[in-house]
Design an enzyme around this catalytic site. Structure first.
Site, PDB file in Angstrom:
ATOM      1  CG  ASP A 119      -1.882  -1.128   1.582  1.00 50.19           C
ATOM      2  OD1 ASP A 119      -2.004  -1.784   0.506  1.00 50.19           O
ATOM      3  OD2 ASP A 119      -2.347  -1.165   2.507  1.00 50.19           O
ATOM      4  CE1 TYR A 171       3.776  -6.558   3.631  1.00 53.53           C
ATOM      5  CE2 TYR A 171       2.658  -8.786   3.611  1.00 53.53           C
ATOM      6  CZ  TYR A 171       2.849  -7.390   3.186  1.00 53.53           C
ATOM      7  OH  TYR A 171       2.347  -7.318   1.556  1.00 53.53           O
TER       8      TYR A 171
END
Lengths: 246, 246
Positions: free
Chosen positions: B55, B113
């Site tokens: 993002d 992540y």
């Protein structure tokens, strides 16, 4: 009411500033930014005293400052106010009220600078503003060996960017070179530093690591006080004021 | 001449980009920047395939990509060329030529992540763009305890910012929460992630750490697929694509 003496420890990213020291024609200095906030907070014209200046582009992890004020806020409120108004690249990490005689420049016992060199074959994205990327291979053993020549009391006139008539004798307590992953960290601890002194010392060590200079260049530059005998000046953005002791 | 298949590992600071994926009306994406350099280098119209999108504002330490080209340069020359023309917040760390069948998205086995939370009482100047500063005290034990509810195969429809008709079942292999100095590091390893999924998972854990939510909220959000049962979405800048395995 007597003035209070407030000691603060600050951290800053020097990337976008013209150095620590206030300038007449620019508000773009660390001192200028902090004094503006103190003025806003107190209505007083306050002078921020620091352990020493840092050059344009140089960072600080623990710069020690103090200032005098009639402001009655608690120190924690002062810290909160300052961090609320300071730009995000300057922060107050510690604050305390100290004896009126404490002076953050005159009382320094020693200071440590850290110079960070990145040795990887690509520049590190997240550290790019805080390390100097050297692509050439460095002989780290000869840098460590040569660094010992700086230790002790010497005339560092040859490691200074400005001609100064003043005394250029300083004591370097220690130089420590650490390898941390792809990074070479050079810690320089001393009782005082001339203009650009650490950057010229580090640049000289890098030139020795590249075999462009022999370590005798250090002794020569010390003995002759001749700037041209020393190596290149390393860039500002790899340098950080790491610690100040009183 | 047959097309070569080139695999690269890249690192980027997502701060000033609108995310990984190329956009029609903006050149300000990671994919857009890299494809422009590849086009300049080869004269070909090259599509860069990545392990997945990130993002706007999200960073990557090890994003894996591949592209096909007729270019005859050696891989080390390609890497040098790319790093010479890419902006300083995107870097190619590794490069190799791979089998024509390698596809950096389809062949992903799992991805990790990392979400970085800063717990100090002042924001960290040098890490300010890469950590989320949480001033409230967090109950880390209850966060660690609650995080275990994410592990395994679940329908994560309640942890997704967009209504999707597609399958929202994913496997989370592990969540590891580490305390490193003033920093709380949350590693989330899984076989795939929905839109904003890690940020909503982390935000939910933060709300649990603040005692604003009970850990049963996780089970409820999983069972009902109801986004409103989960916590806040944590901000983008604390998130980094840490590792991709094939």
């Amino acid at each position: 009411m007597a003035n209070r003496n407030i000691r603060i420890v600050i951290e800053y990213d020097g990337s976008r500033y013209q150095g620590y020291q206030r300038l007449k024609n620019s508000s773009n200095t660390i001192q200028g930014k902090i004094e503006a906030v103190l003025c806003k907070m107190t209505g007083e014209k306050i002078e921020l005293i620091a352990s020493g200046r840092t050059d344009a582009g140089v960072h600080a992890k623990n710069q020690v400052c103090n200032f005098h004020t009639k402001c009655k806020k608690s120190v924690s409120n002062i810290m909160e106010y300052m961090n609320g108004y300071l730009p995000e690249d300057i922060v107050v990490k510690e604050i305390k009220e100290v004896n009126e005689r404490f002076h953050s420049r005159y009382n320094v016992k020693d200071k440590t600078y850290l110079y960070r060199i990145w040795l990887g074959n690509y520049p590190p994205v997240f550290q790019r503003k805080y390390v100097y990327h050297v692509k050439d291979e460095l002989n780290i053993d000869s840098m460590k060996d040569a660094s010992k020549l700086f230790e002790g009391e010497h005339d560092f006139g040859g490691f200074c960017s400005r001609k100064v008539k003043k005394n250029t004798v300083r004591i370097i307590n220690s130089i420590t070179i650490k390898e941390v992953g792809n990074e070479l960290q050079i810690y320089v601890k001393g009782n005082g530093f001339l203009y650009n002194m650490v950057r010229i010392m580090v640049g000289t060590l890098i030139d020795i690591g590249k075999d462009k200079l022999d370590k005798t260049a250090i002794t020569e530059a010390i003995n002759t006080k001749d700037r041209s005998k020393a190596g290149e000046k390393a860039p500002a953005h790899g340098l950080i004021l790491y610690e100040v002791n009183y």
